[in-house]
Design a protein around this motif. Structure first.
Motif, short mmCIF file in Angstrom:
data_model
loop_
_atom_site.label_atom_id
_atom_site.label_comp_id
_atom_site.label_asym_id
_atom_site.label_seq_id
_atom_site.Cartn_x
_atom_site.Cartn_y
_atom_site.Cartn_z
N ALA A 198 -25.40 -34.56 54.78
CA ALA A 198 -25.14 -35.95 55.16
C ALA A 198 -23.65 -36.27 55.06
N MET A 199 -23.05 -35.84 53.98
CA MET A 199 -21.63 -36.10 53.81
C MET A 199 -20.84 -35.45 54.94
N ALA A 201 -26.00 -41.06 49.06
CA ALA A 201 -24.71 -40.50 49.44
C ALA A 201 -24.10 -41.29 50.59
N MET A 202 -24.90 -41.63 51.56
CA MET A 202 -24.40 -42.39 52.69
C MET A 202 -23.86 -43.73 52.22
N GLN A 231 -22.87 -33.19 45.34
CA GLN A 231 -23.96 -32.23 45.47
C GLN A 231 -24.42 -31.63 44.15
N ASN A 273 -27.00 -28.88 49.59
CA ASN A 273 -28.26 -29.60 49.82
C ASN A 273 -28.10 -30.67 50.90
N SER A 274 -29.13 -31.47 51.06
CA SER A 274 -29.12 -32.48 52.12
C SER A 274 -28.00 -33.47 51.96
N VAL A 275 -27.66 -33.75 50.72
CA VAL A 275 -26.54 -34.66 50.49
C VAL A 275 -25.27 -34.09 51.11
N GLY A 276 -25.07 -32.81 50.90
CA GLY A 276 -23.91 -32.16 51.49
C GLY A 276 -23.94 -32.25 53.01
N SER A 319 -31.73 -39.15 48.07
CA SER A 319 -30.34 -38.88 47.70
C SER A 319 -29.40 -38.97 48.90
N VAL A 320 -29.91 -38.60 50.04
CA VAL A 320 -29.08 -38.72 51.23
C VAL A 320 -28.68 -40.18 51.44
N PHE A 349 -20.61 -43.29 50.49
CA PHE A 349 -19.55 -42.97 51.45
C PHE A 349 -19.10 -44.21 52.20
N VAL A 362 -23.05 -25.90 52.58
CA VAL A 362 -23.24 -26.94 51.57
C VAL A 362 -24.50 -26.63 50.78
#
Lengths: 221, 221
Positions: B212-213, A212-213, A175, B207-210, A208-209, A216, B205
């Motif tokens: 999503a995670m 990140a996915m 993040q 942001n959106s990444v957070g 960015s999502v 992961f 969290v």
DNA sequence: ATGGAAATCACTGAAAACAGTGAGTTGAAA
DNA sequence: TTTCAACTCACTGTTTTCAGTGATTTCCAT
């Protein structure tokens, strides 16, 4: 299988189109919804609301607007079109390029017609399809990786990431904003942004999502 | 359910133990394997190889060696013992403390006996169990001050999400933009953004990444 | 030595996300 | 019946991300 799979074919050689249509017509589960002779025609066709197809069979080498540009058009307009690339080249770099543009299937023109039918069925289901010789070429490049058939492994994409890109990707999953990354890595924010763009392109995700996915799923985190 | 669930009970008040045993005996799927009157007895009991129990019901407040220390003993010796805390206090800090020590259930002594049975069954299956008033206390604490350290288990955070928030979260993991979500859900983009903000706050969290995670870790996707 | 990949930085404009605040409606529970 | 949570929408800024383009340097391999 009740509903027919609708297919659009694009190639600048009409004779080839006719051949494909002939092959496809042997399968009663698949139906030709239209064809295009140029890249522009493809774009025009799909840009009309009522014109759709489950699968687009797309030639890479077409004059003026080629297959790449058509794929880019889909990407830029957020059109989630399933595409099978029809190509004369088995060049890995081309394959990688179209993969990064979101295409889900790739068959060589040298392949028998039945492969086209299989490809259409696979891709329409949401799977990927790559003809056998493409796969073996890919496999070779992966040096002995075990791969589920018909599927391009993510490793292929991961390997294409540079060290710096990987580093940025990891921080994104933590993040970090671009500014924070720049500070942490002692780089300009412009550089960070460059890596972001590069990641988005290479991993073929929207934002960015998506990055990140991806990280992961592939345990980069 | 063929095999009985074996339970060990630890409390310094014998009368309470007897009460619990009585309650447990009403359920023929659960069997008392033993009981302890002090923390030391619990440790002694579980330190013997042949002495085991599926679930330990543990009182927090015991003289000399209390429940906390018993939990720490398990933790330090890598004993993966399922524990239900039996407590007179509904203090959030205590709950957080025992959670961080790996306990999987928490019931208040003020609860009816049937909750004990449910708790035993849940925890023995690997689930968590917290009596309802504990849960509501936890949720309440979320709406106000975000508890940073001590960390509330994810399970509670998920539960605190409303249907709509969950829906938005899922779409975020699919790389939808707010605009796209608004279209997909037939809502105003303002509404979507409201849910985004709510999610960021609730899940704590950046942001959106957070987001999503988080979703990924908790298999919301 | 030359071409290519990697790494670095720069600028711009547009799109999207984030933050804060406020407010109306509705339906279910206390 | 009142209260409250969930749901909905609105407005305004600010920050961040995304997209496109281009440029320099370094280092490795053909």
């Amino acid at each position: 299988m009740k509903e027919k799979i609708h297919v659009h074919v694009a190639d600048d050689h009409k004779i080839l189109i006719e051949g494909i249509i002939a092959v496809i017509n042997t399968d009663k589960n698949i139906k030709i919804k239209g064809y295009s002779l140029t890249g522009q025609e493809v774009i025009d066709w799909f840009s009309k609301k009522r014109n759709t197809a489950d699968v687009l069979i797309l030639d890479i080498s077409m004059p003026i607007i080629d297959g790449f540009q058509v794929l880019k058009y889909f990407k830029n307009n957020n059109i989630d079109q399933k595409v099978i690339i029809l190509s004369s080249y088995d060049d890995l770099r081309i394959i990688q390029e179209v993969l990064s543009l979101g295409c889900k299937g790739y068959i060589s023109k040298s392949e028998a017609g039945e492969h086209i039918l299989n490809a259409i069925k696979s891709v329409s289901k949401g799977d990927q399809y790559f003809s056998t010789d493409i796969q073996s070429a890919l496999l070779k490049s992966l040096s002995g990786e075990i791969v589920a058939k018909g599927k391009i492994p993510d490793k292929f994409l991961i390997d294409s990431l540079t060290e710096r890109e990987l580093h940025v990707l990891k921080l994104i999953t933590k993040q970090y904003s671009s500014i924070q990354m720049a500070e942490a890595m002692f780089l300009s924010i412009y550089t960070i942004e460059t890596y972001r763009k590069s990641l988005l392109k290479k991993l073929n995700v929207k934002n960015s999502v998506g990055l990140a996915m991806y990280a992961f799923k592939n345990k980069i985190v």
